[in-house]
Write an enzyme that holds these catalytic residues in place. Structure first.
Site, mmCIF file in Angstrom:
data_model
loop_
_atom_site.group_PDB
_atom_site.id
_atom_site.type_symbol
_atom_site.label_atom_id
_atom_site.label_comp_id
_atom_site.label_asym_id
_atom_site.label_seq_id
_atom_site.Cartn_x
_atom_site.Cartn_y
_atom_site.Cartn_z
ATOM 1 C CE LYS A 114 -4.454 -1.668 1.278
ATOM 2 N NZ LYS A 114 -5.708 -1.584 1.974
ATOM 3 C CE LYS A 206 -6.690 -7.612 -1.613
ATOM 4 N NZ LYS A 206 -7.476 -7.353 -0.413
ATOM 5 C CE LYS A 209 -14.012 -2.833 0.958
ATOM 6 N NZ LYS A 209 -12.810 -2.955 1.811
HETATM 7 N N1 AQP Z 1 -10.057 -10.544 -3.107
HETATM 8 C C1 AQP Z 1 -10.392 -11.051 -1.928
HETATM 9 N N2 AQP Z 1 -10.605 -12.388 -1.792
HETATM 10 C C2 AQP Z 1 -10.956 -12.934 -0.592
HETATM 11 N N3 AQP Z 1 -11.124 -12.186 0.526
HETATM 12 C C3 AQP Z 1 -10.933 -10.851 0.427
HETATM 13 N N4 AQP Z 1 -11.029 -9.850 1.316
HETATM 14 C C4 AQP Z 1 -10.731 -8.679 0.724
HETATM 15 N N5 AQP Z 1 -10.439 -8.876 -0.565
HETATM 16 C C5 AQP Z 1 -10.554 -10.213 -0.783
HETATM 17 C C6 AQP Z 1 -11.411 -10.052 2.720
HETATM 18 O O1 AQP Z 1 -12.522 -9.206 2.994
HETATM 19 C C7 AQP Z 1 -12.448 -8.793 4.362
HETATM 20 C C8 AQP Z 1 -12.623 -7.304 4.428
HETATM 21 O O2 AQP Z 1 -11.542 -6.684 3.746
HETATM 22 P P1 AQP Z 1 -11.205 -5.186 4.075
HETATM 23 O O3 AQP Z 1 -12.332 -4.340 3.650
HETATM 24 O O4 AQP Z 1 -10.860 -5.031 5.488
HETATM 25 O O5 AQP Z 1 -9.914 -4.764 3.316
HETATM 26 P P2 AQP Z 1 -8.992 -5.368 2.219
HETATM 27 O O6 AQP Z 1 -8.574 -6.745 2.573
HETATM 28 O O7 AQP Z 1 -7.876 -4.408 2.043
HETATM 29 O O8 AQP Z 1 -9.974 -5.406 0.987
HETATM 30 P P3 AQP Z 1 -9.944 -4.628 -0.364
HETATM 31 O O9 AQP Z 1 -11.216 -4.872 -1.034
HETATM 32 O O10 AQP Z 1 -8.719 -4.989 -1.133
HETATM 33 O O11 AQP Z 1 -9.928 -3.129 0.069
HETATM 34 P P4 AQP Z 1 -8.925 -1.955 -0.316
HETATM 35 O O12 AQP Z 1 -8.922 -1.900 -1.797
HETATM 36 O O13 AQP Z 1 -9.561 -0.755 0.348
HETATM 37 O O14 AQP Z 1 -7.602 -2.317 0.274
HETATM 38 C C9 AQP Z 1 -11.114 -9.277 4.914
HETATM 39 O O15 AQP Z 1 -11.319 -10.444 5.687
HETATM 40 C C10 AQP Z 1 -10.324 -9.590 3.675
HETATM 41 O O16 AQP Z 1 -9.373 -10.625 3.901
#
Ligand code: AQP
Length: 344
Positions: A114, A206, A209
């Site tokens: 990040k 991955k 969002k």
């Molecule tokens: N691609 C994924 N596959 C499986 N699990 C996922 N999680 C996130 N992306 C995937 C799981 O969703 C939960 C909540 O995630 P989060 O909102 O805390 O943040 P993150 O992991 O950083 O998700 P994003 O979507 O990638 O958000 P951004 O783009 O803001 O960083 C967690 O249990 C995570 O493991």
């Protein structure tokens, strides 16, 4: 010492919830409520480790809450709340910061990804994010934490912090009547065929969002046509689907779509390949599109309905915060005694 079993997990209100969040985390949240006391948190304090528009943050906090309920979490039986409303998370995070070592946090790959090349300019909050995550879990003395694969390293750090706290304060923990350990070592729950859902445009990334391309993910609020179109346009390779899992090696896009189908249908990847192996991708994609619409369509519709009802959502969050705080306050009282803070 035997700890009371309790589940905790969180989701950041940082944008559209997607199929990865759903399959990697929320589906498990729903299943676990049958057998455990569960606490599910909209982690708005984690969200502000990168800049968030204030009005948008409020909107997405309500959307994530609506998603939890629309997916089937019962806010009466279990606790749904937003992190910033229970000050004990921040209080315990400070203690966790003082227990965690710089070297441990320096090894966190998500921070490296990040922060990228801009390490000097990212917030201090982003660096200590995993320490706040440890506090989120430990403040409820949670024993089980359902998360996607990407959170595995952070969970290991939470266990290390819990273990070091138990060791550093062993004598005080005992003298205050808490036995051999105050914090349980939280167990990650990361099983299933879709623990890491990948981008629909690039099987090496991955689903996220924050991906600039909306085509890379299926949002829980996408309508039926959009879901179907995104799946039909998902990147694949020119070969037919294999009949056995071994044949998915080196084919990340195919593996991803098979994993999504398996998770949505509640079967194994091997079962999916038994059914579709040897056939054309287009046939499989049509079936996956239909399945995705059938599973996600009703959730998206319910999310939209609930999101409009601010009064209801805010009531759920307020009620959840009160219940969460009652547990967190007990933990903090004990932590203060254990650490040696004189209490009022
Ligand atoms: N691609 C994924 N596959 C499986 N699990 C996922 N999680 C996130 N992306 C995937 C799981 O969703 C939960 C909540 O995630 P989060 O909102 O805390 O943040 P993150 O992991 O950083 O998700 P994003 O979507 O990638 O958000 P951004 O783009 O803001 O960083 C967690 O249990 C995570 O493991």
């Amino acid at each position: 010492m035997a700890f009371k079993e309790r589940v905790f997990s969180g989701v950041q209100p940082t944008g559209n919830l997607h199929l990865g969040n759903y399959l990697g985390a929320i589906v498990k949240f729903v299943a676990l409520q049958e057998n455990y006391d569960c606490i599910y948190c909209v982690v708005d304090m984690h969200a502000i480790t990168v800049w968030q528009d204030p009005a948008e943050l409020k909107k997405t906090t309500r959307e994530v809450t609506a998603a939890f309920i629309a997916c089937g979490i019962d806010p009466q039986k279990h606790i749904i709340f937003n992190q910033s409303q229970v000050a004990e998370h921040a209080e315990l995070a400070w203690v966790c910061n003082c227990v965690a070592r710089m070297g441990w946090l320096n090894r966190m790959t998500q921070f490296k990804e990040k922060a990228g090349k801009d390490r000097e300019n990212v917030s201090v909050g982003l660096f200590v994010y995993p320490s706040l995550m440890a506090a989120d879990i430990l403040v409820y003395r949670a024993t089980h934490v359902p998360v996607g694969e990407d959170q595995k390293q952070h969970l290991e750090l939470s266990r290390d912090i819990a273990q070091k706290f138990n060791n550093d304060f062993a004598e005080s923990i005992r003298s205050h009547g808490f036995g051999d350990a105050f914090f349980p070592l939280p167990e990650p729950l990361i099983q299933g065929p879709a623990t890491r859902v990948m981008s629909l445009r690039d099987g090496s990334k991955k689903m996220s969002k924050s991906d600039a391309s909306d085509q890379s993910r299926i949002n829980l609020t996408d309508d039926a046509d959009t879901i179907a179109l995104k799946i039909r346009r998902a990147k694949t390779d020119p070969h037919p689907l294999p009949s056995e899992e071994k044949g998915l090696e080196g084919r990340p896009e195919a593996e991803n779509l098979v994993g999504i189908y398996a998770a949505l249908q509640g079967v194994s990847r091997a079962d999916v390949l038994k059914q579709f192996g040897g056939g054309q991708f287009s046939t499989f994609k049509n079936a996956l599109a239909d399945l995705s619409v059938a599973k996600l369509g009703p959730i998206g519709a319910e999310m939209k309905r609930l999101t409009q009802d601010h009064a209801y959502i805010d009531k759920v969050l307020a009620h959840g915060s009160e219940r969460a705080q009652a547990i967190a306050a007990e933990t903090m009282k004990a932590v203060k005694d254990i650490v040696g803070f004189v209490r009022r």
